[in-house]
Motif scaffolding. Structure first.
Motif, PDB file in Angstrom:
ATOM      1  N   GLN A   1       0.827  -1.137  -0.045  1.00 22.06           N
ATOM      2  CA  GLN A   1       0.031  -0.106  -0.147  1.00 22.06           C
ATOM      3  C   GLN A   1       0.920   1.205  -0.031  1.00 22.06           C
ATOM      4  O   GLN A   1       0.240   2.507  -0.008  1.00 22.06           O
ATOM      5  CB  GLN A   1      -0.833  -0.021   1.205  1.00 22.06           C
ATOM      6  CG  GLN A   1      -1.769  -1.298   1.177  1.00 22.06           C
ATOM      7  CD  GLN A   1      -2.598  -1.373   2.489  1.00 22.06           C
ATOM      8  OE1 GLN A   1      -2.723  -0.171   3.335  1.00 22.06           O
ATOM      9  NE2 GLN A   1      -2.836  -2.420   3.025  1.00 22.06           N
ATOM     10  N   ARG A   2       1.989   1.060   0.045  1.00 22.66           N
ATOM     11  CA  ARG A   2       3.158   2.209  -0.067  1.00 22.66           C
ATOM     12  C   ARG A   2       2.739   3.093   1.251  1.00 22.66           C
ATOM     13  O   ARG A   2       3.171   4.328   1.221  1.00 22.66           O
ATOM     14  CB  ARG A   2       3.060   2.850  -1.312  1.00 22.66           C
ATOM     15  CG  ARG A   2       3.051   2.105  -2.753  1.00 22.66           C
ATOM     16  CD  ARG A   2       3.575   3.037  -3.828  1.00 22.66           C
ATOM     17  NE  ARG A   2       3.651   2.212  -4.851  1.00 22.66           N
ATOM     18  CZ  ARG A   2       2.675   1.921  -5.748  1.00 22.66           C
ATOM     19  NH1 ARG A   2       1.451   2.369  -5.504  1.00 22.66           N
ATOM     20  NH2 ARG A   2       2.804   0.990  -6.947  1.00 22.66           N
ATOM     21  N   ARG A   3       2.446   2.633   2.489  1.00 24.35           N
ATOM     22  CA  ARG A   3       2.295   3.337   3.719  1.00 24.35           C
ATOM     23  C   ARG A   3       3.711   3.258   4.411  1.00 24.35           C
ATOM     24  O   ARG A   3       3.823   2.931   5.395  1.00 24.35           O
ATOM     25  CB  ARG A   3       1.179   2.705   4.569  1.00 24.35           C
ATOM     26  CG  ARG A   3      -0.106   2.988   3.780  1.00 24.35           C
ATOM     27  CD  ARG A   3      -1.090   1.822   4.270  1.00 24.35           C
ATOM     28  NE  ARG A   3      -1.160   2.019   5.963  1.00 24.35           N
ATOM     29  CZ  ARG A   3      -1.782   1.180   6.673  1.00 24.35           C
ATOM     30  NH1 ARG A   3      -2.418   0.072   6.243  1.00 24.35           N
ATOM     31  NH2 ARG A   3      -1.728   1.389   8.277  1.00 24.35           N
ATOM     32  N   PHE A   4       4.779   4.352   3.765  1.00 22.39           N
ATOM     33  CA  PHE A   4       6.015   4.186   4.083  1.00 22.39           C
ATOM     34  C   PHE A   4       6.158   4.849   5.587  1.00 22.39           C
ATOM     35  O   PHE A   4       6.924   4.445   6.501  1.00 22.39           O
ATOM     36  CB  PHE A   4       6.855   4.912   3.163  1.00 22.39           C
ATOM     37  CG  PHE A   4       6.910   3.732   1.828  1.00 22.39           C
ATOM     38  CD1 PHE A   4       7.253   2.375   1.865  1.00 22.39           C
ATOM     39  CD2 PHE A   4       6.555   4.280   0.542  1.00 22.39           C
ATOM     40  CE1 PHE A   4       7.776   1.843   0.764  1.00 22.39           C
ATOM     41  CE2 PHE A   4       6.631   3.573  -0.493  1.00 22.39           C
ATOM     42  CZ  PHE A   4       7.227   2.350  -0.568  1.00 22.39           C
ATOM     43  N   ASP A   5       5.323   5.755   5.674  1.00 22.55           N
ATOM     44  CA  ASP A   5       5.315   6.583   7.151  1.00 22.55           C
ATOM     45  C   ASP A   5       4.912   5.467   8.099  1.00 22.55           C
ATOM     46  O   ASP A   5       5.092   6.153   9.493  1.00 22.55           O
ATOM     47  CB  ASP A   5       4.431   7.830   7.205  1.00 22.55           C
ATOM     48  CG  ASP A   5       5.093   8.806   6.299  1.00 22.55           C
ATOM     49  OD1 ASP A   5       6.336   8.935   5.847  1.00 22.55           O
ATOM     50  OD2 ASP A   5       4.463   9.896   5.802  1.00 22.55           O
ATOM     51  N   ASP A   6       4.246   4.612   7.877  1.00 21.65           N
ATOM     52  CA  ASP A   6       3.819   3.711   9.179  1.00 21.65           C
ATOM     53  C   ASP A   6       4.829   2.536   9.398  1.00 21.65           C
ATOM     54  O   ASP A   6       4.313   1.569  10.389  1.00 21.65           O
ATOM     55  CB  ASP A   6       2.548   2.919   8.721  1.00 21.65           C
ATOM     56  CG  ASP A   6       1.118   4.058   8.717  1.00 21.65           C
ATOM     57  OD1 ASP A   6       1.525   4.986   9.387  1.00 21.65           O
ATOM     58  OD2 ASP A   6       0.398   3.773   7.907  1.00 21.65           O
ATOM     59  N   LEU A   7       6.076   2.563   8.722  1.00 20.89           N
ATOM     60  CA  LEU A   7       7.040   1.385   8.936  1.00 20.89           C
ATOM     61  C   LEU A   7       7.639   1.715  10.280  1.00 20.89           C
ATOM     62  O   LEU A   7       7.655   2.447  10.861  1.00 20.89           O
ATOM     63  CB  LEU A   7       7.967   1.478   7.833  1.00 20.89           C
ATOM     64  CG  LEU A   7       7.571   1.099   6.471  1.00 20.89           C
ATOM     65  CD1 LEU A   7       8.715   1.295   5.336  1.00 20.89           C
ATOM     66  CD2 LEU A   7       7.195  -0.180   6.190  1.00 20.89           C
ATOM     67  N   GLY A   8       8.203   0.454  10.840  1.00 19.67           N
ATOM     68  CA  GLY A   8       9.432   0.504  11.937  1.00 19.67           C
ATOM     69  C   GLY A   8      10.542   0.965  11.556  1.00 19.67           C
ATOM     70  O   GLY A   8      10.822   0.929  10.420  1.00 19.67           O
ATOM     71  N   PHE A   9      11.324   1.579  12.432  1.00 20.65           N
ATOM     72  CA  PHE A   9      12.614   2.008  12.173  1.00 20.65           C
ATOM     73  C   PHE A   9      13.392   1.525  13.396  1.00 20.65           C
ATOM     74  O   PHE A   9      12.803   2.147  14.564  1.00 20.65           O
ATOM     75  CB  PHE A   9      12.435   3.604  11.708  1.00 20.65           C
ATOM     76  CG  PHE A   9      14.027   4.123  11.880  1.00 20.65           C
ATOM     77  CD1 PHE A   9      14.992   3.952  10.605  1.00 20.65           C
ATOM     78  CD2 PHE A   9      14.312   5.053  12.834  1.00 20.65           C
ATOM     79  CE1 PHE A   9      15.909   4.573  10.721  1.00 20.65           C
ATOM     80  CE2 PHE A   9      15.452   5.430  12.697  1.00 20.65           C
ATOM     81  CZ  PHE A   9      16.326   5.477  11.839  1.00 20.65           C
ATOM     82  N   GLU A  10      14.694   1.247  13.232  1.00 16.80           N
ATOM     83  CA  GLU A  10      15.530   1.412  14.205  1.00 16.80           C
ATOM     84  C   GLU A  10      17.242   1.557  13.829  1.00 16.80           C
ATOM     85  O   GLU A  10      17.289   1.344  12.700  1.00 16.80           O
ATOM     86  CB  GLU A  10      15.630   0.008  14.765  1.00 16.80           C
ATOM     87  CG  GLU A  10      14.401  -0.405  15.786  1.00 16.80           C
ATOM     88  CD  GLU A  10      14.570  -1.598  16.467  1.00 16.80           C
ATOM     89  OE1 GLU A  10      15.683  -2.246  16.488  1.00 16.80           O
ATOM     90  OE2 GLU A  10      13.377  -2.131  17.182  1.00 16.80           O
ATOM     91  N   LEU A  11      17.766   2.428  14.560  1.00 17.97           N
ATOM     92  CA  LEU A  11      19.015   2.549  14.463  1.00 17.97           C
ATOM     93  C   LEU A  11      19.776   1.548  15.408  1.00 17.97           C
ATOM     94  O   LEU A  11      19.591   1.758  16.676  1.00 17.97           O
ATOM     95  CB  LEU A  11      19.666   3.798  14.761  1.00 17.97           C
ATOM     96  CG  LEU A  11      21.255   4.130  15.143  1.00 17.97           C
ATOM     97  CD1 LEU A  11      22.054   3.586  13.950  1.00 17.97           C
ATOM     98  CD2 LEU A  11      21.412   5.631  15.497  1.00 17.97           C
ATOM     99  N   GLN A  12      20.415   0.460  14.995  1.00 15.74           N
ATOM    100  CA  GLN A  12      21.257  -0.257  15.673  1.00 15.74           C
ATOM    101  C   GLN A  12      22.676  -0.404  15.490  1.00 15.74           C
ATOM    102  O   GLN A  12      23.281  -0.204  14.686  1.00 15.74           O
ATOM    103  CB  GLN A  12      20.825  -1.859  15.448  1.00 15.74           C
ATOM    104  CG  GLN A  12      19.350  -2.189  15.931  1.00 15.74           C
ATOM    105  CD  GLN A  12      19.055  -3.500  15.966  1.00 15.74           C
ATOM    106  OE1 GLN A  12      19.779  -4.439  15.943  1.00 15.74           O
ATOM    107  NE2 GLN A  12      17.803  -3.777  16.196  1.00 15.74           N
ATOM    108  N   CYS A  13      23.588  -0.355  16.671  1.00 20.84           N
ATOM    109  CA  CYS A  13      24.926  -0.502  16.563  1.00 20.84           C
ATOM    110  C   CYS A  13      25.490  -1.289  17.809  1.00 20.84           C
ATOM    111  O   CYS A  13      24.696  -1.647  18.666  1.00 20.84           O
ATOM    112  CB  CYS A  13      25.360   1.015  16.794  1.00 20.84           C
ATOM    113  SG  CYS A  13      25.161   1.788  18.231  1.00 20.84           S
TER     114      CYS A  13
END
Length: 273
Positions: A261-273
């Motif tokens: 559905q191209r609902r990219f703003d609803d994706l999860g996001f994480e910076l991992q290090c």
């Protein structure tokens, strides 16, 4: 699917009796490697850095810093706060038709990625803009005072990726794999080395496949009954002069349905290090 050089290393290591299982677990992905541009990258083409190409009616995006990422805000303030975001990359998906893209992601349009490189939040502070292939694009100058990353073209390739762990019952793990100290290459090293292209370089951007997580893999925690997909991983890169915390990576992920559905703003996001 595994390169012969890596197969030889596995056969001479404590993992030798797990070679078939490693083969079976492998999943392809799309790798994107930066190439220093000798001339301006054409409008609408895949690239890292420089000035982004956005539809003429779309303003420069802004991100949101979540309460969990903003340690300076008052305890009683729970709303997200706007933040500036810098342009990281744009990917012309039409060029990747026929390659192993994440499930649900159609090979059409331009996907542009922005992130707050100054504040570097762990789970917020980003935006993705999808522009249809028919959109009239305009190159936008980076606003004054913002970080401008040096422009590089992007070259695509097919990567091989492996999960964080093999799905093998404890009782079925061969004695050779339990050897202490381990002999030869480790499974973590296999997971990293398998992502090298034919030129020996590891792609800076990865679409689909298994992510290389420094901490827990959030795609193993399904949302409802939908499988979680890794959309994009952006590694630290000394060549591009970007470093996510301590040599970490940025990860965007979500259910297949969101990608479709191209609902990219609803994706999860994480910076991992």
């Amino acid at each position: 699917m595994l390169p012969q050089r890596l197969i030889d290393q596995i056969r001479s290591s404590s993992l030798r009796d797990l070679l078939d299982e490693i083969h079976a677990a492998a999943r392809p992905a799309v790798g994107l490697s930066p190439i220093r541009a000798t001339e301006p990258v054409p409008i609408g083409a895949s690239k890292v850095g420089g000035d982004p190409d956005l539809p003429i009616n779309v303003p420069w995006p802004r991100g949101q810093i979540g309460a969990f990422d903003d340690l300076d805000r008052p305890d009683d303030q729970t709303e997200d706060t706007p933040c500036d975001v810098e342009f990281l990359a744009q990917i012309r998906l039409n060029d990747l038709e026929g390659l192993p893209l994440p499930r649900g992601l159609a090979p059409t349009g331009l996907l542009s990625v922005f992130y707050s490189t100054d504040r570097m939040p762990w789970r917020s502070g980003w935006r993705m803009v999808w522009s249809p292939a028919s959109a009239q694009l305009k190159r936008r100058a980076v606003p004054p005072g913002r970080t401008r990353i040096r422009e590089h073209a992007l070259r695509s390739s097919i990567l091989v990726t492996l999960p964080e762990s093999l799905d093998i019952p404890e009782s079925d793990i061969p004695d050779s794999a339990r050897q202490e100290p381990a002999e030869g290459i480790s499974y973590w090293e296999v997971r990293r080395e398998v992502r090298r292209g034919r030129d020996g370089e590891i792609a800076t951007l990865q679409l689909g496949g298994f992510g290389l997580w420094a901490q827990d893999d959030p795609t193993e925690c399904p949302s409802g009954d939908e499988r979680q997909e890794l959309l994009l991983q952006v590694d630290s890169s000394r060549a591009l002069n970007w470093m996510w915390c301590d040599d970490g990576a940025l990860h965007w992920f979500g259910p297949e349905g969101l990608l479709a559905q191209r609902r990219f703003d609803d994706l999860g996001f994480e910076l991992q290090c």
